[in-house]
Design a protein around this motif. Structure first.
Motif: not given
Length: 335
Positions: A96-103
């Motif tokens: 999910p985009i939210e998880e990728k955005e953590e990086y």
């Protein structure tokens, strides 16, 4: 915002025959108009396990001078190591985009490391049909693990395993390029930074695009690095500019694609040519690639190698810090 851009691509990739104007390239860039039709380019394929070093050096020298690009076969990196690298990279981009955005690249950071970063200034506000993740994989002193995904759980292991294998291949290519210039085997790599040379991984993720005839993944460019060593997936998309036309590059299973970058052109005083290339996208399939850019530290000074310039062969390029070179190129300033 970067999140909005990524979400837009994910949504648009499911649309039918439509993309916003900011993804539509000018007619002088559109793949349908500018790609040579009828054949793919069979760039030199070099067996790096060739037992005759003189022959291997000559093959790499010729490819670097005439093409700026070659594919390495029989490189010794196990297929399962490359497959593991590809698998964990693909799994990360399917999160999910939210998880990728953590990086994501931190706000205001002057470095490229992070997810979804935008590298170059684009002309006329155009965008590439691509998402990506940057992080360094070597040397240990340059690694910032906060940009290494924790999901999938084997991501770190896969990247470390690949890097360990890749370093031997890179050193062999550097040695051959050095000998090809009439230098001692280690001299070119030492001039590029030696043990301080940084291996910067970029994962490119190109979702299916409703109008691949109008869009590009990455626009035409040469790499700033010394060398770039790239693993593609099986979906073609790399194009090279040659003789005034754009050509598709033939995909060779399990081969590594090697680009001569700007710094090798500079260090060789123009004998080796940085390759002008771009990437196209696919209507039905995800294309991915894993280039590793071999870059000097920002404070490292590079110029034409002093042993290959003299009164009869004067330096064609300025000597400067790599960080200064990067700043000028990324901001489209004269070198």
């Amino acid at each position: 915002m970067e999140v909005e851009r990524v979400q837009a691509i994910a949504t648009l990739s499911r649309s039918v025959d439509t993309i916003p104007l900011e993804y539509i390239r000018s007619e002088k860039e559109q793949p349908a108009i500018t790609t040579f039709q009828g054949s793919v380019l069979e760039v030199p394929a070099i067996d790096i396990n060739e037992s005759n070093e003189t022959s291997l050096v000559e093959s790499i020298k010729k490819a670097s001078e005439e093409w700026g690009l070659f594919q390495v076969v029989n490189h010794g990196i196990p297929i399962e190591v490359i497959s593991h690298l590809q698998r964990v990279g693909k799994e990360f981009f399917e999160l999910p985009i939210e998880e990728k955005e953590e990086y994501a690249k931190p706000e205001g950071s002057k470095d490229v490391e992070g997810y979804g970063t935008k590298l170059q200034k684009e002309v006329e506000g155009k965008k590439g049909w691509v998402d990506h993740l940057f992080h360094r994989i070597w040397p240990p002193s340059a690694i910032n693990y906060k940009f290494w995904p924790k999901n999938p759980t084997s991501y770190k292991e896969a990247n470390e395993e690949y890097c360990k294998c890749l370093r031997g291949v890179a050193e062999k290519i550097f040695r051959c390029m050095s000998l090809g210039l009439g230098l001692e085997g280690p001299e070119l790599m030492e001039a590029a930074g030696g043990d301080s040379l940084e291996y910067l991984l970029k994962i490119n993720y190109y979702p299916p695009c409703p109008r691949p005839d109008l869009a590009l993944g990455v626009v035409a460019h040469t790499d700033m690095s010394t060398l770039t060593i790239l693993v593609p997936n099986e979906v073609p998309g790399l194009q090279v500019f040659r003789d005034g036309l754009w050509y598709d590059v033939k995909y060779i299973p399990n081969a590594l694609i090697v680009h001569v970058g700007d710094q090798l052109e500079i260090m060789s005083n123009g004998k080796y040519k940085a390759v002008l290339h771009r990437t196209t996208v696919n209507k039905e399939k995800v294309r991915m690639s894993w280039p590793v850019f071999l870059e000097p530290p920002a404070e490292h000074v590079l110029g034409p190698h002093p042993k290959i310039v003299d009164d009869r062969n004067p330096a064609k390029y300025k000597t400067k810090k790599y960080g200064d070179y990067m700043y000028c190129k990324l901001n489209k300033l004269p070198q």
